[in-house]
Design a protein around this motif. Structure first.
Motif, PDB file in Angstrom:
ATOM      1  N   LYS A   1      -8.466   6.790  -4.733  1.00  0.00           N
ATOM      2  CA  LYS A   1      -7.601   6.616  -5.901  1.00  0.00           C
ATOM      3  C   LYS A   1      -6.131   6.706  -5.487  1.00  0.00           C
ATOM      4  O   LYS A   1      -5.315   5.865  -5.855  1.00  0.00           O
ATOM      5  CB  LYS A   1      -7.942   7.699  -6.936  1.00  0.00           C
ATOM      6  N   GLU A   2      -5.812   7.709  -4.671  1.00  0.00           N
ATOM      7  CA  GLU A   2      -4.437   7.880  -4.176  1.00  0.00           C
ATOM      8  C   GLU A   2      -4.024   6.698  -3.303  1.00  0.00           C
ATOM      9  O   GLU A   2      -2.899   6.208  -3.400  1.00  0.00           O
ATOM     10  CB  GLU A   2      -4.352   9.181  -3.384  1.00  0.00           C
ATOM     11  N   PHE A   3      -4.941   6.214  -2.468  1.00  0.00           N
ATOM     12  CA  PHE A   3      -4.661   5.080  -1.590  1.00  0.00           C
ATOM     13  C   PHE A   3      -4.282   3.848  -2.401  1.00  0.00           C
ATOM     14  O   PHE A   3      -3.281   3.186  -2.120  1.00  0.00           O
ATOM     15  CB  PHE A   3      -5.888   4.794  -0.715  1.00  0.00           C
ATOM     16  N   PHE A   4      -5.080   3.543  -3.437  1.00  0.00           N
ATOM     17  CA  PHE A   4      -4.831   2.336  -4.222  1.00  0.00           C
ATOM     18  C   PHE A   4      -3.654   2.473  -5.184  1.00  0.00           C
ATOM     19  O   PHE A   4      -3.041   1.482  -5.545  1.00  0.00           O
ATOM     20  CB  PHE A   4      -6.098   1.907  -4.974  1.00  0.00           C
ATOM     21  N   SER A   5      -3.318   3.703  -5.554  1.00  0.00           N
ATOM     22  CA  SER A   5      -2.188   3.862  -6.471  1.00  0.00           C
ATOM     23  C   SER A   5      -0.865   4.082  -5.749  1.00  0.00           C
ATOM     24  O   SER A   5       0.196   3.834  -6.307  1.00  0.00           O
ATOM     25  CB  SER A   5      -2.440   5.022  -7.438  1.00  0.00           C
ATOM     26  N   SER A   6      -0.910   4.484  -4.490  1.00  0.00           N
ATOM     27  CA  SER A   6       0.322   4.800  -3.775  1.00  0.00           C
ATOM     28  C   SER A   6       0.505   3.962  -2.503  1.00  0.00           C
ATOM     29  O   SER A   6       1.506   3.273  -2.342  1.00  0.00           O
ATOM     30  CB  SER A   6       0.330   6.294  -3.425  1.00  0.00           C
ATOM     31  N   THR A   7      -0.461   4.022  -1.614  1.00  0.00           N
ATOM     32  CA  THR A   7      -0.332   3.357  -0.317  1.00  0.00           C
ATOM     33  C   THR A   7      -0.318   1.839  -0.443  1.00  0.00           C
ATOM     34  O   THR A   7       0.541   1.168   0.135  1.00  0.00           O
ATOM     35  CB  THR A   7      -1.457   3.805   0.635  1.00  0.00           C
ATOM     36  N   VAL A   8      -1.268   1.291  -1.194  1.00  0.00           N
ATOM     37  CA  VAL A   8      -1.370  -0.169  -1.301  1.00  0.00           C
ATOM     38  C   VAL A   8      -0.109  -0.774  -1.921  1.00  0.00           C
ATOM     39  O   VAL A   8       0.433  -1.745  -1.371  1.00  0.00           O
ATOM     40  CB  VAL A   8      -2.655  -0.598  -2.050  1.00  0.00           C
ATOM     41  N   PRO A   9       0.386  -0.246  -3.041  1.00  0.00           N
ATOM     42  CA  PRO A   9       1.619  -0.840  -3.583  1.00  0.00           C
ATOM     43  C   PRO A   9       2.795  -0.800  -2.597  1.00  0.00           C
ATOM     44  O   PRO A   9       3.561  -1.762  -2.503  1.00  0.00           O
ATOM     45  CB  PRO A   9       1.911   0.005  -4.822  1.00  0.00           C
ATOM     46  N   SER A  10       2.915   0.284  -1.843  1.00  0.00           N
ATOM     47  CA  SER A  10       3.979   0.369  -0.836  1.00  0.00           C
ATOM     48  C   SER A  10       3.779  -0.669   0.262  1.00  0.00           C
ATOM     49  O   SER A  10       4.735  -1.304   0.713  1.00  0.00           O
ATOM     50  CB  SER A  10       4.014   1.765  -0.210  1.00  0.00           C
ATOM     51  N   LEU A  11       2.536  -0.828   0.688  1.00  0.00           N
ATOM     52  CA  LEU A  11       2.223  -1.814   1.714  1.00  0.00           C
ATOM     53  C   LEU A  11       2.534  -3.230   1.224  1.00  0.00           C
ATOM     54  O   LEU A  11       3.160  -4.020   1.934  1.00  0.00           O
ATOM     55  CB  LEU A  11       0.748  -1.713   2.119  1.00  0.00           C
ATOM     56  N   VAL A  12       2.120  -3.533   0.012  1.00  0.00           N
ATOM     57  CA  VAL A  12       2.364  -4.868  -0.552  1.00  0.00           C
ATOM     58  C   VAL A  12       3.867  -5.136  -0.651  1.00  0.00           C
ATOM     59  O   VAL A  12       4.340  -6.223  -0.316  1.00  0.00           O
ATOM     60  CB  VAL A  12       1.667  -5.021  -1.925  1.00  0.00           C
ATOM     61  N   GLU A  13       4.614  -4.147  -1.097  1.00  0.00           N
ATOM     62  CA  GLU A  13       6.070  -4.296  -1.213  1.00  0.00           C
ATOM     63  C   GLU A  13       6.697  -4.572   0.157  1.00  0.00           C
ATOM     64  O   GLU A  13       7.559  -5.446   0.299  1.00  0.00           O
ATOM     65  CB  GLU A  13       6.675  -3.048  -1.846  1.00  0.00           C
ATOM     66  N   GLU A  14       6.248  -3.843   1.173  1.00  0.00           N
ATOM     67  CA  GLU A  14       6.774  -4.042   2.529  1.00  0.00           C
ATOM     68  C   GLU A  14       6.366  -5.411   3.072  1.00  0.00           C
ATOM     69  O   GLU A  14       7.160  -6.078   3.748  1.00  0.00           O
ATOM     70  CB  GLU A  14       6.283  -2.917   3.451  1.00  0.00           C
TER      71      GLU A  14
END
Length: 116
Positions: A86-99
């Motif tokens: 849940k934390e990965f998809f709500s925090s890590t993935v959006p940051s990765l997509v933005e980068e």
């Protein structure tokens, strides 16, 4: 364990517990170290450890057992995996997509780096 300033210490202890659960160093149904044992092992105040254990208990990852301390819940590993996903998809993935957008990296560019 070395602590950093980015997160409260009690939360870093919770993260440490998550890692121990995922690595099967804390096993379902078995006793986990006491507040005093963890405090000594990690070099932190017992109140800080107690706050971390309270959070683990609130998440139903540990259960108090009279005369024994805390036992790891039978489904703790599944619950930890769910929480971290849940934390990965709500925090890590959006940051990765933005980068990726910032660097013009496509999903196809990323595929060779993903596990099969």
């Amino acid at each position: 364990m070395e602590f950093n300033d980015n997160k409260p210490i009690y939360r870093q202890i919770v993260d440490h517990a998550f890692a121990l659960i995922l690595e099967m160093k804390w096993l379902p149904g078995e006793r986990i170290p006491s507040v005093r044992e963890l405090s000594a092992e990690l070099g932190v105040n017992t109140r800080t450890v107690l706050k971390a254990l309270d959070e683990l208990q609130s998440a139903a990852l540990i259960e108090p057992k009279r005369g024994m301390g805390f036992l790891l819940a039978r489904d703790a590993r599944v619950k930890v995996e769910q929480e971290l996903r849940k934390e990965f998809f709500s925090s890590t993935v959006p940051s990765l997509v933005e980068e990726m957008k910032r660097l013009s990296i496509s999903a196809a560019d990323l595929l060779p780096y993903l596990p099969e």
